[in-house]
Design an enzyme around this catalytic site. Structure first.
Site, PDB file in Angstrom:
ATOM      1  N   PRO A   1       0.795  -1.204   0.000  1.00 44.42           N
ATOM      2  CG  PRO A   1       0.064  -0.965   2.182  1.00 44.42           C
ATOM      3  CD  PRO A   1       1.140  -1.566   1.375  1.00 44.42           C
ATOM      4  CD  GLU A   2       3.193   3.323  -4.088  1.00 47.90           C
ATOM      5  OE1 GLU A   2       3.253   4.527  -4.372  1.00 47.90           O
ATOM      6  OE2 GLU A   2       3.571   2.428  -4.852  1.00 47.90           O
TER       7      GLU A   2
END
Length: 273
Positions: A2-3
DNA sequence: AACAAGACCTGCATGC
DNA sequence: TGCATGCAGGTCTTGT
């Protein structure tokens, strides 16, 4: 996984499920993820009422009614899933919370690079994982002149500088490549040369890419699905990330893949200078 | 001080 | 089919 856009997608999905809701039970199957988990995490959460979840960089922060704050980081492979009833737990479902509404929030993380923490809410800004973070790229404080001053004098490649969370907080390997492509800037360019028109283009590209990705529910490659089970559709909008050898959407030349600081960068050597 | 490499983990695709 | 290899969305720690 996840960014920033994926974490924001998770935060938005959590909001209606946990805001103002009380924790009925906690299922904790490990004593550590990346680091040892807080003592008695499960017992300390019981009976707490959750506020609206917040996001700082790639961290989710949930203030509780006992003046403590729950911090969640998804690491590389973490995901959160929501259920309307008690689910059948899978191998890597390390942490799950049941609300008095009957809904369940499940945190799973095969690689266990993620982390959970619980600490006094008034110490949030001093938390060691949060205190050194740089500017939020979607905030009004993130401007082209701020970007230029952050990069000034740096000899490291712009790709590496954009991944440095102490400078800008929330970008990761996918969106750095995508933003640099849209700004027409080579990932190999020295960070210190980003100023003026280049800084304007890059600032705008970062904001646009992140906003578009959030609107699409993030990018699903391997692990990421939205908490309700939907994939993230931004994977369809990736122009360079993972596209090595494919023709550039703008000029047709093959997309290149190089390694910088041990991580893959994807770019078009014709369009990006 | 700035930067690169190593470390932490599991799962998956690939090639022999 | 089995096994070895390399790679993966992050980031703290160590070494140059």
């Amino acid at each position: 996984m996840p960014e920033l856009p994926e974490v924001e997608t998770v935060r938005v999905a959590l909001e209606p499920v946990i805001s103002g809701q009380t924790i009925e039970s906690v299922r904790l199957t490990r004593e550590n993820l990346r680091w040892p988990l807080p003592e008695h995490l499960d017992k300390r959460l019981l009976g707490q009422c959750c506020s609206v979840p917040k996001r700082r960089s790639k961290y989710i922060l949930i203030d509780l009614s006992n003046e403590e704050t729950l911090l969640i980081h998804l690491g590389m492979s973490g995901a959160i899933r929501l259920y309307d009833q008690k689910p059948n737990f899978a191998k890597h479902d390390h942490f799950s919370v049941e609300f008095t509404s009957g809904q369940w929030v499940v945190f799973s993380d095969p690689r266990r690079f993620g982390h959970l923490d619980l600490f006094a809410s008034d110490a949030t800004c001093k938390h060691p994982l949060l205190s050194g973070l740089g500017v939020e790229p979607l905030s009004d404080e993130f401007t082209d002149s701020v970007l230029a001053s952050l990069m000034k004098g740096r000899t490291t490649p712009i790709k590496s500088a954009l991944l440095d969370q102490r400078l800008i907080a929330g970008l990761g390997n996918i969106y750095v490549s995508e933003a640099l492509f849209r700004a027409g800037i080579s990932p190999r360019r020295k960070a210190g040369t980003i100023a003026g028109q280049r800084a304007r283009r890059l600032t705008e590209a970062i904001k646009v890419v992140l906003r578009e990705a959030i609107n699409a529910g993030g990018t699903s490659l391997r692990n990421h699905i939205q908490p309700g089970g939907e994939i993230g559709y931004f994977v369809q909008d990736l122009r360079v990330y993972g596209q090595a050898g494919q023709p550039c959407v703008d000029c047709g030349q093959g997309i290149k893949q190089i390694i910088q600081s041990g991580r893959s960068s994807f770019y078009c050597s014709s369009c990006q200078r």
